[in-house]
Design a protein around this motif. Structure first.
Motif, mmCIF file in Angstrom:
data_model
loop_
_atom_site.group_PDB
_atom_site.id
_atom_site.type_symbol
_atom_site.label_atom_id
_atom_site.label_comp_id
_atom_site.label_asym_id
_atom_site.label_seq_id
_atom_site.Cartn_x
_atom_site.Cartn_y
_atom_site.Cartn_z
ATOM 1 N N MET A 190 17.617 8.924 -0.566
ATOM 2 C CA MET A 190 16.368 9.376 0.198
ATOM 3 C C MET A 190 15.177 8.552 -0.245
ATOM 4 N N LEU A 191 14.477 8.322 0.703
ATOM 5 C CA LEU A 191 13.277 7.414 0.276
ATOM 6 C C LEU A 191 11.972 8.529 0.794
ATOM 7 N N LEU A 192 11.312 8.465 -0.151
ATOM 8 C CA LEU A 192 9.836 8.998 0.010
ATOM 9 C C LEU A 192 8.551 8.184 -0.132
ATOM 10 N N HIS A 193 7.807 8.206 1.061
ATOM 11 C CA HIS A 193 6.598 7.238 1.187
ATOM 12 C C HIS A 193 5.400 8.061 1.026
ATOM 13 N N THR A 194 4.457 7.980 0.236
ATOM 14 C CA THR A 194 3.193 8.652 0.449
ATOM 15 C C THR A 194 2.171 7.462 0.392
ATOM 16 N N GLY A 195 0.904 7.962 0.860
ATOM 17 C CA GLY A 195 -0.025 7.087 1.128
ATOM 18 C C GLY A 195 -0.967 7.555 1.936
ATOM 19 N N SER A 196 -1.775 6.499 2.816
ATOM 20 C CA SER A 196 -2.998 7.181 3.564
ATOM 21 C C SER A 196 -2.686 8.247 4.707
ATOM 22 N N GLY A 197 -1.440 8.131 5.251
ATOM 23 C CA GLY A 197 -0.985 8.802 6.168
ATOM 24 C C GLY A 197 -0.156 10.197 5.909
ATOM 25 N N PRO A 198 0.568 10.662 6.760
ATOM 26 C CA PRO A 198 1.519 11.878 6.407
ATOM 27 C C PRO A 198 2.631 11.151 5.323
ATOM 28 N N ASN A 199 3.083 12.178 4.504
ATOM 29 C CA ASN A 199 4.222 11.554 3.579
ATOM 30 C C ASN A 199 5.323 11.764 4.269
ATOM 31 N N LEU A 256 9.738 11.483 4.451
ATOM 32 C CA LEU A 256 10.935 11.507 3.711
ATOM 33 C C LEU A 256 11.988 11.148 4.541
ATOM 34 N N THR A 257 12.585 9.981 4.342
ATOM 35 C CA THR A 257 13.745 9.535 4.923
ATOM 36 C C THR A 257 15.285 9.610 4.426
ATOM 37 N N SER A 258 16.050 9.832 5.067
ATOM 38 C CA SER A 258 17.389 9.950 4.510
ATOM 39 C C SER A 258 18.133 8.717 5.095
ATOM 40 N N ILE A 259 18.898 8.109 3.759
ATOM 41 C CA ILE A 259 19.616 6.991 4.112
ATOM 42 C C ILE A 259 21.073 7.482 3.857
ATOM 43 N N PRO A 260 21.988 7.701 5.040
ATOM 44 C CA PRO A 260 23.209 8.166 4.880
ATOM 45 C C PRO A 260 23.988 7.081 3.849
ATOM 46 N N ASP A 305 0.769 -1.195 0.023
ATOM 47 C CA ASP A 305 0.010 -0.016 0.117
ATOM 48 C C ASP A 305 0.904 1.194 0.007
ATOM 49 N N GLY A 306 0.303 2.194 -0.538
ATOM 50 C CA GLY A 306 1.216 3.572 -0.584
ATOM 51 C C GLY A 306 2.196 3.287 -2.109
ATOM 52 N N THR A 307 2.752 4.415 -2.237
ATOM 53 C CA THR A 307 3.882 4.482 -3.156
ATOM 54 C C THR A 307 5.249 4.986 -2.757
ATOM 55 N N ASN A 308 6.262 4.081 -3.253
ATOM 56 C CA ASN A 308 7.593 4.280 -2.662
ATOM 57 C C ASN A 308 8.588 4.968 -3.849
ATOM 58 N N TYR A 309 9.278 6.090 -3.629
ATOM 59 C CA TYR A 309 10.025 6.557 -4.439
ATOM 60 C C TYR A 309 11.462 6.698 -3.863
ATOM 61 N N GLY A 367 15.662 10.442 9.854
ATOM 62 C CA GLY A 367 16.962 9.740 9.383
ATOM 63 C C GLY A 367 16.633 8.280 9.682
ATOM 64 N N VAL A 368 17.252 7.384 9.008
ATOM 65 C CA VAL A 368 17.217 5.925 9.041
ATOM 66 C C VAL A 368 17.680 5.629 10.871
#
Length: 412
Positions: A180-189, A191-195, A143-147, A370-371
């Motif tokens: 970076m990983l961007l997740h969009t879906g039913s909740g808040p967007n 944005l996660t940094s992967i060092p 569920d949701g979309t991951n970029y 951040g992760v």
């Protein structure tokens, strides 16, 4: 002796009037007919003449004179008459004059909407596509979309002057400057940094820094590494180079950055003061790349700055001024197009959703984290990171709080 019937004597006026001798029009018109066999005395001659003069034949009054029209210049068609063309309304010419401004506004609005819709498709033609997804087993759709967003430090396309200005050096090959990983879906967007110094298991290569996956196998190995270590299914891959990043920042007229201390890094061509300030593309790139200005956290602080810059760019892109100013709108769409690479199957609608989501990763509409890591060696926290990734898999970003989402990734 023959008896003559009673009547007027010959030679008398009555006799002449009765038998049509020497009749005059005036006599006929003014003579009074006898009533009951008795004659009525004629009025005096002067009175009869006054009556004749008073009863002149009826003459129709002359028509009112029509106004003379002004002569028209040679070769010019005659002007239509002014005034109403139908009861209760103004003339057709007046009606046309009233409707003309409305039609003009509607025409300009239609052309503007067409311009807004066409420009992104023109920019998309300049975007490169890559075969980014690995073969073999992958996580199932979620569920949701991951970029997966990658800022490449490739110097490809940069002139010597540009490399000097941006402080990129002349290193060859390809590396990830940002992941970076961007997740969009039913909740808040989210944005996660992967060092890029994160120590992870790279398929077929053993344990190493995640940045090495991109250097060894490009987008395919990087996506495979992310999916194997997180369990998150990647739907779209988006990569942008140095030059494109600078152009995007300049296209929106610069962004605001807020360093907490003075930053001076020769390698990143950066020298800025403490506090909030406006930054152009060159300064913003140096701010996002510098890792030597914070010896304690290094790459962790750099990842934080990258999220700050991305959020600021998204805010400026979404400004109404972007859509009102045609030059800015054109520049924003074209800025990153030449250095942007996307995965096969990522179309205009996907990019539009991505752009919209990137403008909504702050405040109530989003989260930036951040992760979760356990130390400054950038080792992922075995317990917190698994919980964090599971929330993303389940599209449950509403419950990502506290120690699961911190700016550095370290627990509070």
């Amino acid at each position: 002796m023959v008896d003559r019937p009673e009547g007027p004597e010959p030679g008398t006026p009555e006799y002449e009037w009765l038998y049509g001798k020497q009749r005059r029009a005036s006599d006929d018109a003014t003579r009074v007919m006898p009533i009951g066999g008795q004659s009525t005395p004629e009025p005096p001659p002067d009175t009869r003449k006054r009556k004749v003069q008073a009863q002149q034949p009826y003459q129709q009054p002359p028509a009112p004179a029509r106004p003379m029209t002004q002569p028209q210049p040679p070769g010019r068609p005659p002007q239509p008459p002014s005034g109403p063309t139908h009861p209760g309304g103004s003339g057709g010419r007046g009606r046309r004059l009233r409707l003309r401004p409305v039609k003009l506004v509607l025409l300009l609005l239609a052309l503007w909407l067409i311009f807004l819709a066409v420009v992104p498709f023109v920019a998309l033609r300049k975007v490169s596509t890559v075969d980014a997804f690995p073969d073999g087993d992958r996580p199932a759709d979620q569920d949701g979309t991951n970029y997966l967003i990658v800022g490449s430090d490739s110097r490809e396309g940069l002139t010597e002057e540009q490399r000097k200005e941006l402080g990129t050096g002349n290193a060859g090959g390809q590396r990830t400057d940002t992941i970076m990983l961007l997740h969009t879906g039913s909740g808040p967007n989210l944005l996660t940094s992967i060092p890029r110094d994160s120590l992870v298991e790279i398929p077929g290569r053993g344990t190493s820094k995640i940045n090495a996956a991109f250097a060894w196998g490009g987008p395919q190995l990087l996506i495979e590494t992310v999916e194997k270590n997180t369990g998150i299914h990647i739907d779209h891959y988006i990569e942008i180079g140095f030059g494109g990043f600078v152009d995007v920042v300049d296209a929106v007229g610069g962004i605001e950055i807020c360093p907490t201390k003075r930053m001076k890094d020769k390698d990143a061509n950066l020298d800025i003061k403490k506090g909030c300030q406006e930054a152009d593309g060159v300064v913003a790139l140096g701010y996002a790349r510098s890792r030597k200005t914070d010896p304690a956290l290094g790459d962790i602080t750099r990842a934080k700055h990258q999220r700050e810059v991305v959020s600021a760019v998204g805010k400026e892109v979404l400004s109404p001024w972007t859509f009102v100013n045609p030059f800015r709108y054109w520049n924003v769409n074209m800025a990153a197009a030449q250095t942007l690479k996307v995965s096969d199957g990522t179309g205009p609608i996907d990019l539009a959703r991505f752009g919209w989501a990137m403008t909504r990763v702050n405040g109530e509409n989003g989260l930036t984290c951040g992760v979760p890591i356990s130390n400054l060696a950038v080792t992922w926290d075995p317990e917190r990171s698994k919980r964090f990734f599971q929330k993303v898999i389940e599209d449950d970003t509403d419950s990502i709080k506290g120690n699961l989402c911190t700016a550095s990734g370290l627990p509070k």
